[in-house]
Write a protein that holds these residues in place. Sequence first.
Motif, PDB file in Angstrom:
ATOM      1  N   GLU A 115     -16.243  28.937  52.999  1.00  0.00           N
ATOM      2  CA  GLU A 115     -17.041  27.710  52.978  1.00  0.00           C
ATOM      3  C   GLU A 115     -16.862  26.929  51.684  1.00  0.00           C
ATOM      4  OE1 GLU A 115     -19.223  24.965  54.832  1.00  0.00           O
ATOM      5  OE2 GLU A 115     -18.851  26.933  55.760  1.00  0.00           O
ATOM      6  N   VAL A 116     -16.608  27.641  50.582  1.00  0.00           N
ATOM      7  CA  VAL A 116     -16.544  26.975  49.274  1.00  0.00           C
ATOM      8  C   VAL A 116     -15.176  27.116  48.614  1.00  0.00           C
ATOM      9  CG1 VAL A 116     -19.019  27.331  48.915  1.00  0.00           C
ATOM     10  CG2 VAL A 116     -17.394  29.017  48.019  1.00  0.00           C
ATOM     11  N   GLY A 155     -12.190  21.224  36.397  1.00  0.00           N
ATOM     12  CA  GLY A 155     -12.491  20.664  35.086  1.00  0.00           C
ATOM     13  C   GLY A 155     -13.882  21.059  34.639  1.00  0.00           C
ATOM     14  N   ALA A 156     -14.001  21.417  33.372  1.00  0.00           N
ATOM     15  CA  ALA A 156     -15.289  21.869  32.855  1.00  0.00           C
ATOM     16  C   ALA A 156     -16.368  20.803  33.011  1.00  0.00           C
ATOM     17  CB  ALA A 156     -15.143  22.262  31.382  1.00  0.00           C
ATOM     18  N   GLU A 157     -15.970  19.543  32.908  1.00  0.00           N
ATOM     19  CA  GLU A 157     -16.945  18.463  33.019  1.00  0.00           C
ATOM     20  C   GLU A 157     -17.537  18.344  34.419  1.00  0.00           C
ATOM     21  OE1 GLU A 157     -12.892  16.540  33.798  1.00  0.00           O
ATOM     22  OE2 GLU A 157     -13.756  18.226  32.667  1.00  0.00           O
ATOM     23  N   HIS A 158     -16.890  18.983  35.404  1.00  0.00           N
ATOM     24  CA  HIS A 158     -17.371  18.935  36.782  1.00  0.00           C
ATOM     25  C   HIS A 158     -18.038  20.241  37.215  1.00  0.00           C
ATOM     26  CE1 HIS A 158     -15.274  15.162  37.166  1.00  0.00           C
ATOM     27  NE2 HIS A 158     -14.103  15.717  36.925  1.00  0.00           N
ATOM     28  N   SER A 159     -18.250  21.171  36.285  1.00  0.00           N
ATOM     29  CA  SER A 159     -18.782  22.487  36.654  1.00  0.00           C
ATOM     30  C   SER A 159     -20.130  22.391  37.363  1.00  0.00           C
ATOM     31  CB  SER A 159     -18.922  23.372  35.414  1.00  0.00           C
ATOM     32  OG  SER A 159     -17.673  23.670  34.849  1.00  0.00           O
ATOM     33  N   GLY A 160     -21.030  21.574  36.818  1.00  0.00           N
ATOM     34  CA  GLY A 160     -22.340  21.446  37.438  1.00  0.00           C
ATOM     35  C   GLY A 160     -22.264  20.886  38.842  1.00  0.00           C
ATOM     36  N   ALA A 161     -21.453  19.842  39.020  1.00  0.00           N
ATOM     37  CA  ALA A 161     -21.308  19.239  40.344  1.00  0.00           C
ATOM     38  C   ALA A 161     -20.676  20.217  41.319  1.00  0.00           C
ATOM     39  CB  ALA A 161     -20.466  17.964  40.245  1.00  0.00           C
ATOM     40  N   THR A 162     -19.706  21.002  40.846  1.00  0.00           N
ATOM     41  CA  THR A 162     -19.070  22.006  41.709  1.00  0.00           C
ATOM     42  C   THR A 162     -20.087  23.037  42.173  1.00  0.00           C
ATOM     43  OG1 THR A 162     -16.910  21.710  40.663  1.00  0.00           O
ATOM     44  CG2 THR A 162     -17.306  23.813  41.785  1.00  0.00           C
ATOM     45  N   LEU A 163     -20.923  23.516  41.257  1.00  0.00           N
ATOM     46  CA  LEU A 163     -21.937  24.502  41.628  1.00  0.00           C
ATOM     47  C   LEU A 163     -22.972  23.916  42.577  1.00  0.00           C
ATOM     48  CD1 LEU A 163     -22.502  26.249  38.190  1.00  0.00           C
ATOM     49  CD2 LEU A 163     -21.629  27.328  40.264  1.00  0.00           C
ATOM     50  N   ARG A 164     -23.399  22.717  42.312  1.00  0.00           N
ATOM     51  CA  ARG A 164     -24.393  22.088  43.180  1.00  0.00           C
ATOM     52  C   ARG A 164     -23.868  21.980  44.611  1.00  0.00           C
ATOM     53  NH1 ARG A 164     -25.171  17.991  40.419  1.00  0.00           N
ATOM     54  NH2 ARG A 164     -27.246  18.326  39.538  1.00  0.00           N
ATOM     55  N   GLU A 165     -22.613  21.558  44.745  1.00  0.00           N
ATOM     56  CA  GLU A 165     -22.033  21.402  46.081  1.00  0.00           C
ATOM     57  C   GLU A 165     -21.833  22.759  46.748  1.00  0.00           C
ATOM     58  OE1 GLU A 165     -20.233  19.893  49.557  1.00  0.00           O
ATOM     59  OE2 GLU A 165     -21.688  19.129  48.111  1.00  0.00           O
ATOM     60  N   ALA A 166     -21.395  23.766  45.981  1.00  0.00           N
ATOM     61  CA  ALA A 166     -21.202  25.096  46.562  1.00  0.00           C
ATOM     62  C   ALA A 166     -22.523  25.655  47.082  1.00  0.00           C
ATOM     63  CB  ALA A 166     -20.604  26.041  45.521  1.00  0.00           C
ATOM     64  N   LEU A 167     -23.570  25.547  46.302  1.00  0.00           N
ATOM     65  CA  LEU A 167     -24.875  26.042  46.734  1.00  0.00           C
ATOM     66  C   LEU A 167     -25.378  25.268  47.948  1.00  0.00           C
ATOM     67  CD1 LEU A 167     -26.426  26.520  43.189  1.00  0.00           C
ATOM     68  CD2 LEU A 167     -25.986  28.360  44.834  1.00  0.00           C
ATOM     69  N   ARG A 169     -23.557  23.839  50.303  1.00  0.00           N
ATOM     70  CA  ARG A 169     -22.807  24.277  51.493  1.00  0.00           C
ATOM     71  C   ARG A 169     -23.300  25.628  52.010  1.00  0.00           C
ATOM     72  NH1 ARG A 169     -16.372  23.061  50.362  1.00  0.00           N
ATOM     73  NH2 ARG A 169     -16.590  20.897  49.638  1.00  0.00           N
ATOM     74  N   LEU A 170     -23.775  26.468  51.099  1.00  0.00           N
ATOM     75  CA  LEU A 170     -24.250  27.790  51.492  1.00  0.00           C
ATOM     76  C   LEU A 170     -25.716  27.784  51.913  1.00  0.00           C
ATOM     77  CD1 LEU A 170     -22.452  29.794  48.671  1.00  0.00           C
ATOM     78  CD2 LEU A 170     -21.841  29.775  51.096  1.00  0.00           C
ATOM     79  N   GLY A 171     -26.312  26.602  51.973  1.00  0.00           N
ATOM     80  CA  GLY A 171     -27.682  26.474  52.455  1.00  0.00           C
ATOM     81  C   GLY A 171     -28.753  26.508  51.392  1.00  0.00           C
ATOM     82  N   HIS A 172     -28.380  26.643  50.129  1.00  0.00           N
ATOM     83  CA  HIS A 172     -29.355  26.684  49.031  1.00  0.00           C
ATOM     84  C   HIS A 172     -29.519  25.269  48.481  1.00  0.00           C
ATOM     85  CE1 HIS A 172     -29.199  31.049  49.236  1.00  0.00           C
ATOM     86  NE2 HIS A 172     -27.880  30.995  49.144  1.00  0.00           N
ATOM     87  N   LEU A 173     -30.250  24.454  49.221  1.00  0.00           N
ATOM     88  CA  LEU A 173     -30.243  23.020  48.974  1.00  0.00           C
ATOM     89  C   LEU A 173     -30.899  22.634  47.662  1.00  0.00           C
ATOM     90  CD1 LEU A 173     -31.082  21.746  52.577  1.00  0.00           C
ATOM     91  CD2 LEU A 173     -28.854  22.292  51.567  1.00  0.00           C
ATOM     92  N   ARG A 174     -31.882  23.422  47.215  1.00  0.00           N
ATOM     93  CA  ARG A 174     -32.616  23.073  45.997  1.00  0.00           C
ATOM     94  C   ARG A 174     -32.317  24.038  44.851  1.00  0.00           C
ATOM     95  NH1 ARG A 174     -38.588  23.206  48.075  1.00  0.00           N
ATOM     96  NH2 ARG A 174     -37.722  24.916  49.338  1.00  0.00           N
ATOM     97  N   ALA A 175     -31.324  24.873  45.023  1.00  0.00           N
ATOM     98  CA  ALA A 175     -31.079  25.946  44.055  1.00  0.00           C
ATOM     99  C   ALA A 175     -30.628  25.419  42.701  1.00  0.00           C
ATOM    100  CB  ALA A 175     -30.037  26.915  44.613  1.00  0.00           C
ATOM    101  N   ASP A 259     -32.353  33.535  49.612  1.00  0.00           N
ATOM    102  CA  ASP A 259     -33.193  32.899  50.623  1.00  0.00           C
ATOM    103  C   ASP A 259     -32.966  31.397  50.603  1.00  0.00           C
ATOM    104  OD1 ASP A 259     -35.119  31.989  52.334  1.00  0.00           O
ATOM    105  OD2 ASP A 259     -36.829  32.846  51.258  1.00  0.00           O
ATOM    106  N   ALA A 260     -32.321  30.890  51.667  1.00  0.00           N
ATOM    107  CA  ALA A 260     -32.006  29.466  51.711  1.00  0.00           C
ATOM    108  C   ALA A 260     -33.265  28.613  51.771  1.00  0.00           C
ATOM    109  CB  ALA A 260     -31.122  29.162  52.921  1.00  0.00           C
ATOM    110  N   GLY A 261     -34.379  29.178  52.192  1.00  0.00           N
ATOM    111  CA  GLY A 261     -35.601  28.398  52.281  1.00  0.00           C
ATOM    112  C   GLY A 261     -36.381  28.320  50.994  1.00  0.00           C
ATOM    113  N   SER A 262     -35.923  29.042  49.961  1.00  0.00           N
ATOM    114  CA  SER A 262     -36.627  29.069  48.689  1.00  0.00           C
ATOM    115  C   SER A 262     -35.911  28.196  47.674  1.00  0.00           C
ATOM    116  CB  SER A 262     -36.706  30.513  48.168  1.00  0.00           C
ATOM    117  OG  SER A 262     -37.270  30.545  46.879  1.00  0.00           O
ATOM    118  N   ALA A 263     -36.701  27.511  46.846  1.00  0.00           N
ATOM    119  CA  ALA A 263     -36.095  26.647  45.826  1.00  0.00           C
ATOM    120  C   ALA A 263     -35.553  27.464  44.666  1.00  0.00           C
ATOM    121  CB  ALA A 263     -37.114  25.648  45.320  1.00  0.00           C
TER     122      ALA A 263
END
Length: 361
Positions: A115-116, A155-167, A169-175, A259-263
């Motif tokens: 998925e990621v 790129g290191a400057e995109h690390s946060g955006a990469t993690l946000r998108e990966a989470l 996609r895995l259903g952790h919308l607010r993680a 838990d995908a339902g937990s923030a």
Amino acid sequence: MTLGDHTGGQLRRLCEVAGLSADDAGSYVRLLVDVLGPVADRPLTMPPPNRTFLSDDHTPVEFSLSFRPDADPTVRVLVEPGCGADHLLEAGRVGLAQVQAMARRWGFSTAPLDEVGDLFLPDTPQGALALWCALELPPGGVPRVKVYLDPAASGAEHSGATLREALRRLGHLRAFESLPEADGYPFFALDLGEWSEPRAKVYLRHEGLTAGRLGPLVRCAGGGEERAMVEFFRAASGIEEPDAGLTGRPGLSCHAFTDAGSAGPSGFTLHVPVRDYAPHDAEALARAEGVLRDQGIDGDPLARALGALTPRRPEDGVGLIAYLALAHQRGRTPRVTAYVSSEAYAVTPPTERASLAAAAG
């Protein structure tokens, strides 16, 4: 002596310390050699296959032992499957092929990684690593598999955006928004296969970490275990002063999402790089044994594990114990993990740098 001979022998002896059968140990040694691939046959008289930061001497293997009260320790091994590759793209392909081969062999799904995968294994990868594979080795000869990926792959400057998108996609919308402030994101990890609660784990780097800064990290993780973490930090680092911090290698925190339902995360781990804050491994071992006692755990298996890795005296080097970690996972007893080095290529001499590293912040 080849790299496979050396690390395989160490793993066999560690399995014995952990109470695994000879058959299980043999299966896991063969698996380690398979995952290393052609570099397993590389003589130790040659330099390391690459300058991996998986270990201080660039051995592409690191062992760890995970401890809980009233149980045998669990042996784990972290491997860089693509350590013989010429570039990150090839290393990623080799690592992915090894994970897929294990999935076919033991019948588990790689769906979370699929998925990621494009986020962490792009066509023009950057960062410090492509894919590391961690194998937890329970009785029965069938490992539990984890993969470690680099959020800086684009790129290191995109690390946060990469993690946000990966989470996402895995259903952790607010993680991602639940994570505390950090100085970087060194790893993203995924459990694959037969785990009771498969985790997506985000590792955060904390420069100059002090005991006083632990509160927000623990509260963010929902653990409510601030005092226990402060005591662990002080015991592992040797830093007693409230305003003194880690000025060598930084501390790491790991936030596990199940838990995908937990923030927020369901688990939190603090990693202290004890090798930068102890003059030699005898001191690091004494601190580790103290941490284990505090959790009601016998420290003798760890001392025997060090003897299983090397005949050298602990006071003759530093780095055999690389990290100490304390993990709190919701609904489970705390877990202590000692990360121990193979030292296939070099031993770091003992040093007095520990007295200088814990400077007042």
